[in-house]
Design an enzyme around this catalytic site. Structure first.
Site, short mmCIF file in Angstrom:
data_model
loop_
_atom_site.label_atom_id
_atom_site.label_comp_id
_atom_site.label_asym_id
_atom_site.label_seq_id
_atom_site.Cartn_x
_atom_site.Cartn_y
_atom_site.Cartn_z
N PHE A 17 0.82 -1.21 0.00
CA PHE A 17 0.00 0.00 0.00
C PHE A 17 0.86 1.26 0.00
O PHE A 17 0.53 2.25 -0.63
CB PHE A 17 -0.87 -0.08 1.27
CG PHE A 17 -1.28 1.22 1.90
CD1 PHE A 17 -2.52 1.77 1.62
CD2 PHE A 17 -0.46 1.87 2.81
CE1 PHE A 17 -2.91 2.95 2.21
CE2 PHE A 17 -0.84 3.05 3.41
CZ PHE A 17 -2.07 3.60 3.11
N LYS A 67 9.79 -5.79 11.70
CA LYS A 67 9.44 -4.77 12.70
C LYS A 67 10.19 -4.95 14.03
O LYS A 67 10.37 -3.99 14.76
CB LYS A 67 7.93 -4.77 12.95
CG LYS A 67 7.14 -4.24 11.77
CD LYS A 67 5.65 -4.19 12.05
CE LYS A 67 4.91 -3.73 10.80
NZ LYS A 67 3.49 -3.48 11.06
N ASN A 88 7.82 0.52 13.18
CA ASN A 88 7.33 0.54 11.80
C ASN A 88 7.65 1.85 11.07
O ASN A 88 7.29 2.02 9.92
CB ASN A 88 5.82 0.24 11.73
CG ASN A 88 4.99 1.40 12.22
OD1 ASN A 88 5.19 1.89 13.33
ND2 ASN A 88 4.04 1.86 11.41
N ASP A 104 1.95 2.24 14.27
CA ASP A 104 0.93 1.19 14.11
C ASP A 104 -0.11 1.26 15.23
O ASP A 104 -1.31 1.15 14.99
CB ASP A 104 1.57 -0.20 14.15
CG ASP A 104 2.06 -0.66 12.79
OD1 ASP A 104 1.59 -0.13 11.77
OD2 ASP A 104 2.92 -1.56 12.75
N GLY A 129 3.44 -11.29 16.58
CA GLY A 129 4.52 -10.54 15.93
C GLY A 129 4.50 -9.05 16.28
O GLY A 129 3.83 -8.62 17.21
N ALA A 131 3.14 -6.49 14.78
CA ALA A 131 1.82 -5.84 14.68
C ALA A 131 0.98 -6.16 15.91
O ALA A 131 0.30 -5.29 16.46
CB ALA A 131 1.10 -6.28 13.42
#
Length: 245
Positions: A17, A67, A88, A104, A129, A131
Site C-alpha cells: 500500500f 518490525k 514501523n 501502528d 509478531g 503488529a
C-alpha cells in the site's frame, strides 16, 4: 532541487500500500522533490547496504517481517517503540542517526475506537509478531484486557484449539494480526470457531488486501461488526509523515 527520499523496508512487498499511497500524496501536494520506493530485502542483514546506497533517505516505513529484527540496527527508539518492542517508522536524522518509532498502535487505536461499545471489554489477539505487539499497546491505552492466541501454547497465551463458546462469551473483540488470508492466500483463514461470533462481537483484520478476508466474511455472516486494516494503514502513514517532517 534537493531530493528527499522515503521508502518501505520489508520482504516480498510488491503488493504494498505504502508506495502508491505516498507517491499519490507527493503528486497531489506538488512535492516534486520527494520520492518513495520499496526496499525489498530477503534478510535483515542487508539493511545497512540500503542505508549506505541511499544517502538522500529521510524516512522509512518498516513492514513484515522486520518490525522487531530492525531494532538492533537503530541508534535510538522513541519511548513508545521501546515499550512496544516493534518499529514501523524510521527517521534518519541530520547527523545520519536512525531513530525508530511506532505509528501502528496509533493507527489501530483510532481505527478501533469508533466501533467500541460499553460491552466490548476483552480482546483476543491472533498472532504475536510486531503488529500484535502494537495492537496490545493500543488496547492497554483503551483499557481493554486481551489475551494472545498462538499456534503453540506459551505462558499467558492460549492456543487455537482452546477457543470455544465460552471464550467467545468472554472476549467480544477478535483481532487478526497474522498474515493468514492476505492477497496471495485469500482462501485461508485463522483456525477459530466462527459459528460463535454474534452481533455483540467485533472482528478486526489488520489485512487490507483483499478488502474482505475470509476471517471477516465468516464473522460478518454471524452478525459481527467487521473492519479491515485500510483505515489503520492510512492513519499510521499520516503519523509517519509527521514524524519524518
Amino acid at each position: 532541487m534537493s531530493q528527499r527520499q522515503f521508502g518501505l523496508l520489508g520482504k516480498n512487498i510488491s503488493y504494498s500500500f505504502s508506495k502508491k499511497y505516498f507517491n499519490d500524496k507527493f503528486a497531489l501536494g506538488n512535492l516534486a522533490d520527494c520520492s518513495y520506493e520499496n526496499f525489498d530485502i530477503q534478510i535483515i542483514e542487508e539493511f545497512p547496504t540500503v542505508i549506505a546506497n541511499n544517502p538522500d533517505l529521510i524516512g522509512l516505513n518498516v513492514t513484515i517481517p522486520y518490525k522487531e529484527t530492525i531494532i538492533p540496527y537503530l541508534n535510538k527508539l522513541s519511548k513508545n517503540a521501546a515499550q512496544i518492542g516493534a518499529v514501523n517508522v524510521i527517521r534518519v536524522t541530520k547527523k545520519g542517526n536512525l531513530k525508530g518509532y511506532n505509528s501502528d498502535y496509533y493507527g489501530f487505536m483510532k481505527s478501533l475506537e469508533p466501533l467500541l461499545k460499553p460491552h466490548h471489554k476483552k480482546a483476543l489477539i491472533l498472532g504475536t509478531g510486531g503488529a500484535a505487539k502494537a495492537v496490545s499497546f493500543a488496547l492497554d491505552k483503551l483499557r481493554i484486557l486481551y489475551t494472545f492466541v498462538t499456534r503453540e501454547e506459551k505462558e499467558g497465551m492460549i492456543d487455537y484449539n482452546r477457543i470455544n463458546a465460552t471464550t467467545f462469551d468472554n472476549y467480544q473483540i477478535v483481532i487478526n494480526c497474522t498474515p493468514v488470508g492476505t492477497s496471495l492466500n485469500t482462501k485461508e483463514f485463522p483456525p477459530i470457531p466462527y459459528n460463535f461470533f454474534t452481533e455483540k462481537h467485533i472482528a478486526f483484520d489488520l489485512i487490507y488486501n483483499p478488502e474482505e478476508t475470509q476471517f471477516l466474511k465468516k464473522a460478518k455472516k454471524k452478525g459481527a461488526i467487521t473492519k479491515n486494516g485500510y483505515e489503520m494503514l492510512v492513519l499510521q502513514a499520516e503519523k509517519a509523515w509527521k514524524i519524518w517532517n
